[in-house]
Design a protein around this motif. Structure first.
Motif, PDB file in Angstrom:
ATOM      1  N   MET A   6       0.629  -1.280   0.006  1.00  0.00           N
ATOM      2  CA  MET A   6       0.064   0.061   0.039  1.00  0.00           C
ATOM      3  C   MET A   6       0.853   1.093  -0.127  1.00  0.00           C
ATOM      4  N   LYS A   7       0.751   2.281  -1.205  1.00  0.00           N
ATOM      5  CA  LYS A   7       1.499   3.392  -0.954  1.00  0.00           C
ATOM      6  C   LYS A   7       0.728   4.400  -0.760  1.00  0.00           C
ATOM      7  N   PHE A   8       1.158   5.564  -0.105  1.00  0.00           N
ATOM      8  CA  PHE A   8       0.550   6.812   0.334  1.00  0.00           C
ATOM      9  C   PHE A   8       1.151   7.741  -0.369  1.00  0.00           C
ATOM     10  N   GLY A   9       0.648   8.736  -1.085  1.00  0.00           N
ATOM     11  CA  GLY A   9       1.499   9.853  -1.680  1.00  0.00           C
ATOM     12  C   GLY A   9       1.488  10.756  -0.631  1.00  0.00           C
ATOM     13  N   GLY A  10       2.134  12.129  -1.207  1.00  0.00           N
ATOM     14  CA  GLY A  10       2.328  13.052  -0.267  1.00  0.00           C
ATOM     15  C   GLY A  10       1.010  13.873   0.362  1.00  0.00           C
ATOM     16  N   THR A  11       0.010  13.839  -0.511  1.00  0.00           N
ATOM     17  CA  THR A  11      -1.463  14.522   0.312  1.00  0.00           C
ATOM     18  C   THR A  11      -1.828  13.530   1.131  1.00  0.00           C
ATOM     19  N   TYR A 173      -2.452   4.868  -3.175  1.00  0.00           N
ATOM     20  CA  TYR A 173      -3.297   5.591  -2.467  1.00  0.00           C
ATOM     21  C   TYR A 173      -2.887   7.154  -2.975  1.00  0.00           C
ATOM     22  N   THR A 174      -3.788   8.043  -3.434  1.00  0.00           N
ATOM     23  CA  THR A 174      -3.490   9.246  -3.758  1.00  0.00           C
ATOM     24  C   THR A 174      -4.616  10.195  -3.664  1.00  0.00           C
ATOM     25  N   ASP A 175      -4.798  11.498  -4.010  1.00  0.00           N
ATOM     26  CA  ASP A 175      -5.771  12.300  -3.974  1.00  0.00           C
ATOM     27  C   ASP A 175      -6.665  12.516  -4.905  1.00  0.00           C
ATOM     28  N   VAL A 176      -6.688  11.615  -5.838  1.00  0.00           N
ATOM     29  CA  VAL A 176      -7.812  11.253  -6.919  1.00  0.00           C
ATOM     30  C   VAL A 176      -8.330   9.917  -6.737  1.00  0.00           C
ATOM     31  N   ASP A 177      -9.400   9.440  -7.122  1.00  0.00           N
ATOM     32  CA  ASP A 177      -9.819   8.262  -6.912  1.00  0.00           C
ATOM     33  C   ASP A 177      -9.613   7.164  -8.118  1.00  0.00           C
ATOM     34  N   GLY A 178      -8.581   7.498  -8.704  1.00  0.00           N
ATOM     35  CA  GLY A 178      -8.150   6.730  -9.930  1.00  0.00           C
ATOM     36  C   GLY A 178      -7.557   7.352 -11.071  1.00  0.00           C
ATOM     37  N   VAL A 179      -7.346   6.599 -12.192  1.00  0.00           N
ATOM     38  CA  VAL A 179      -6.721   7.168 -13.286  1.00  0.00           C
ATOM     39  C   VAL A 179      -7.781   7.882 -13.964  1.00  0.00           C
ATOM     40  N   TYR A 180      -8.041   8.992 -14.836  1.00  0.00           N
ATOM     41  CA  TYR A 180      -8.967   9.459 -15.325  1.00  0.00           C
ATOM     42  C   TYR A 180      -8.522   9.711 -16.709  1.00  0.00           C
ATOM     43  N   THR A 181      -9.572   9.931 -17.787  1.00  0.00           N
ATOM     44  CA  THR A 181      -9.327  10.210 -18.980  1.00  0.00           C
ATOM     45  C   THR A 181      -8.475  11.493 -19.229  1.00  0.00           C
ATOM     46  N   THR A 182      -8.262  12.356 -18.435  1.00  0.00           N
ATOM     47  CA  THR A 182      -7.261  13.401 -18.218  1.00  0.00           C
ATOM     48  C   THR A 182      -7.125  13.888 -16.880  1.00  0.00           C
ATOM     49  N   ASP A 183      -6.196  14.822 -16.695  1.00  0.00           N
ATOM     50  CA  ASP A 183      -6.121  15.286 -15.347  1.00  0.00           C
ATOM     51  C   ASP A 183      -7.383  15.986 -14.817  1.00  0.00           C
ATOM     52  N   PRO A 184      -8.252  15.531 -13.999  1.00  0.00           N
ATOM     53  CA  PRO A 184      -9.411  16.240 -13.380  1.00  0.00           C
ATOM     54  C   PRO A 184      -9.124  17.554 -13.049  1.00  0.00           C
ATOM     55  N   ARG A 185      -8.092  18.102 -12.760  1.00  0.00           N
ATOM     56  CA  ARG A 185      -7.945  19.401 -12.629  1.00  0.00           C
ATOM     57  C   ARG A 185      -7.940  20.264 -13.773  1.00  0.00           C
ATOM     58  N   VAL A 186      -8.132  19.913 -14.922  1.00  0.00           N
ATOM     59  CA  VAL A 186      -8.021  20.464 -16.157  1.00  0.00           C
ATOM     60  C   VAL A 186      -9.629  20.784 -16.749  1.00  0.00           C
ATOM     61  N   GLY A 208       3.233  12.899 -19.413  1.00  0.00           N
ATOM     62  CA  GLY A 208       2.987  14.056 -18.305  1.00  0.00           C
ATOM     63  C   GLY A 208       1.874  13.874 -17.035  1.00  0.00           C
ATOM     64  N   ALA A 209       1.130  12.763 -17.266  1.00  0.00           N
ATOM     65  CA  ALA A 209       0.144  12.412 -16.453  1.00  0.00           C
ATOM     66  C   ALA A 209       0.814  12.069 -15.061  1.00  0.00           C
ATOM     67  N   LYS A 210       1.076  12.909 -14.178  1.00  0.00           N
ATOM     68  CA  LYS A 210       1.916  12.490 -12.992  1.00  0.00           C
ATOM     69  C   LYS A 210       1.292  11.681 -11.900  1.00  0.00           C
ATOM     70  N   VAL A 211       0.069  11.002 -12.318  1.00  0.00           N
ATOM     71  CA  VAL A 211      -0.436  10.245 -11.535  1.00  0.00           C
ATOM     72  C   VAL A 211      -0.104   8.964 -10.839  1.00  0.00           C
ATOM     73  N   LEU A 212       1.014   8.338 -11.944  1.00  0.00           N
ATOM     74  CA  LEU A 212       2.000   7.335 -11.614  1.00  0.00           C
ATOM     75  C   LEU A 212       3.315   7.888 -12.262  1.00  0.00           C
TER      76      LEU A 212
HETATM   77  P1  ADP Z   1       0.579  11.567  -5.030  1.00  0.00           P
HETATM   78  O1  ADP Z   1       1.471  12.744  -4.209  1.00  0.00           O
HETATM   79  O2  ADP Z   1      -0.182  10.891  -4.197  1.00  0.00           O
HETATM   80  O3  ADP Z   1       2.040  10.642  -5.279  1.00  0.00           O
HETATM   81  P2  ADP Z   1       0.610  12.994  -7.362  1.00  0.00           P
HETATM   82  O4  ADP Z   1       0.249  14.534  -7.200  1.00  0.00           O
HETATM   83  O5  ADP Z   1       1.947  12.623  -7.719  1.00  0.00           O
HETATM   84  O6  ADP Z   1      -0.089  12.317  -6.039  1.00  0.00           O
HETATM   85  O7  ADP Z   1      -0.440  12.446  -8.428  1.00  0.00           O
HETATM   86  C1  ADP Z   1      -1.897  12.683  -8.433  1.00  0.00           C
HETATM   87  C2  ADP Z   1      -2.331  13.776  -9.301  1.00  0.00           C
HETATM   88  O8  ADP Z   1      -2.099  13.598 -10.443  1.00  0.00           O
HETATM   89  C3  ADP Z   1      -3.780  14.204  -9.085  1.00  0.00           C
HETATM   90  O9  ADP Z   1      -3.985  14.968  -8.257  1.00  0.00           O
HETATM   91  C4  ADP Z   1      -4.041  15.014 -10.575  1.00  0.00           C
HETATM   92  O10 ADP Z   1      -3.818  15.971 -10.704  1.00  0.00           O
HETATM   93  C5  ADP Z   1      -2.658  14.233 -11.606  1.00  0.00           C
HETATM   94  N1  ADP Z   1      -3.075  13.676 -12.693  1.00  0.00           N
HETATM   95  C6  ADP Z   1      -2.676  13.867 -13.883  1.00  0.00           C
HETATM   96  N2  ADP Z   1      -3.289  13.238 -14.866  1.00  0.00           N
HETATM   97  C7  ADP Z   1      -4.032  12.477 -14.307  1.00  0.00           C
HETATM   98  C8  ADP Z   1      -5.002  11.429 -14.754  1.00  0.00           C
HETATM   99  N3  ADP Z   1      -5.204  11.108 -16.256  1.00  0.00           N
HETATM  100  N4  ADP Z   1      -5.674  10.700 -13.789  1.00  0.00           N
HETATM  101  C9  ADP Z   1      -5.591  11.192 -12.285  1.00  0.00           C
HETATM  102  N5  ADP Z   1      -4.787  11.992 -12.041  1.00  0.00           N
HETATM  103  C10 ADP Z   1      -4.061  12.727 -12.930  1.00  0.00           C
END
Ligand code: ADP
Ligand code: ASP
Ligand code: MG
Length: 412
Positions: A6-11, A173-186, A208-212
């Protein structure tokens, strides 16, 4: 006992309360009978602060000392997580990278994991310890110095542990509930995917999708790790989040799976270099030696034996690239009239394995950008992605319009 990572990211570990909440999640999995390896990031903002300290102290810093400083954020959260679990009567112990040891290459600030011996932690599980808390993002070089794995590297630590311990699953485990079709912040039209193929996730991450972190996806693909991305803020069922899995496990999918973007790009053009055999090598070898990550490359039409060469790289590497090119010019290896840097560009990409069998995807992308009046500066394609370099001020507009054009808001 089966092992779960189980990995917990910064937030997810940003405050003591959040560490408590994460520890409770860990407790739930321990109660199910797992031996759990918890990988923690530094508290959010902490790594940026440490990177800032290093830059302020020494602009051309020694990378070994950068790693010594920047790795320290994870040490704090590992200890605090172990203490929190102990307070809940869950037997837990923390490990820093060198104690495991997480053996890496000596490429400081972007080291690669080479080996993770399991005996140390397995012995403790054998003695009744239930949770091993490991500081993510860090390891130790063959020279015995602390290394870090590049920004976002705790994801890679997590997947590498899951592979080494044969874990049943690796939950990120991160601050979004999964991988999205694009960054949900945009765009709030971004849709959570239940599943995504390794290949697509690999492209999205590297574009560039930094979720992973990209390397974590590479490892998961190679070692067939079941990788799941989910939120640490909501109660989670076993099916929650997004599963990153083999293509065969996905029944239906859109031609385009997602849109990725990278804000901090630069476009550099060498004006009027000799068009002769070896010119590309003479330009790109010194750039590689200087550690410049060249991405897109275009060689323009040649006129009277001279041509322009354009490439893109991360914006914070422009100075290094300029230095390398001026040095090559001074050494007589290349000759150019001018070097022009455009530091106001961004890269937007569409990704999908469906592109392999569908024609016209790139054309549709270009038409969509045309309709929005967005000029394309550089294009690259591969089997499952198309990337364009555009003015940074149009980045959000481009992402949103491509998301609409490819119907990503609705499931296939
Ligand atoms: P953590 O600190 O848990 O490692 P990150 O900030 O590294 O979290 O990654 C999570 C963030 O990735 C989200 O808050 C979101 O803004 C961003 N992100 C970019 N692209 C995507 C995507 N396709 N799906 C989900 N999150 C995305
Ligand atoms: N703390 C490190 C970073 O911010 C590693 C990580 O969080 O994955 O890059
Ligand atoms: Mg991250």
């Amino acid at each position: 006992m089966p092992v779960l990572v189980m990995k917990f990211g910064g937030t997810s570990v940003a405050t003591l309360d959040r560490i408590k909440r994460a520890a409770k999640r860990v407790g739930v999995e321990v109660a199910k009978g797992y031996d759990v390896i918890v990988i923690v990031s530094a508290m959010s903002g902490e790594t940026n602060k440490l990177v800032g300290f290093v830059g302020e102290t020494s602009p051309l810093y020694d990378a070994r000392e950068y790693d010594a400083v920047v790795s320290s954020g994870e040490n704090v959260t590992a200890g605090l997580m172990a203490l929190t679990l102990q307070e809940m009567d869950v037997p837990a112990r923390s490990w820093q990278g060198w104690q495991v040891p997480v053996k890496t290459t000596s490429a400081h600030s972007s080291a690669r994991i080479e080996e993770i011996p399991t005996d140390n932690i397995m012995a403790k599980f054998g003695e009744g310890m239930k949770v091993a808390v490991v500081a993510g993002f860090q390891g130790v070089s063959p020279e015995g110095r602390i290394t870090t794995l590049g920004r976002g590297g705790s994801d890679t630590t997590a997947v590498a542990f899951a592979a080494a311990f044969g874990a049943e699953r690796c939950d990120i485990y991160t601050d979004v509930d999964g991988v999205y079709t694009t960054d949900p912040r945009v765009t709030d039209k971004a849709r959570k995917l239940d599943k995504i193929a390794f290949e697509e996730m690999l492209e999205l991450a590297s574009l560039g999708a930094k979720v992973l972190q990209t390397r974590s996806v590479e490892l998961a693909m190679r070692y067939k790790v079941r990788l799941r991305v989910l939120s640490s803020f909501e109660e989670q069922s076993d099916e929650a989040g997004t599963l990153v899995c083999a293509e065969e496990e996905i029944m239906e999918s859109n031609v385009v799976a997602g849109v990725a973007f990278s804000r901090d790009e630069a476009k550099m053009t060498l004006i009027s270099v000799a068009d002769r055999p070896g010119i590309a090598a003479a330009i790109f070898s010194p750039l590689a030696e200087a550690g410049v990550n060249v991405d897109m490359i275009v060689q323009n039409i040649s006129e009277e034996g001279r041509t322009d060469m354009t490439f893109s790289c991360p914006v914070d590497q422009v100075a290094r690239a300029e230095q390398a090119m001026e040095a090559a010019k001074a050494a007589g290896d290349i000759n150019f009239h001018d070097l022009v840097a455009d530091t106001n560009v961004a890269k937007v990409s569409i990704v999908g394995i469906g592109m392999r069998s569908h024609a016209g995807v790139a054309a549709k992308m270009f038409e969509t950008l045309r309709d929005e009046g967005v000029n394309i500066k550089v294009i690259t394609t591969s089997e499952i992605k198309v990337s364009v370099l555009i003015d940074r001020k149009y980045m959000e507009l481009a992402v949103q319009s491509l998301h609409d054009a490819f119907g990503l808001e609705t499931a296939a």
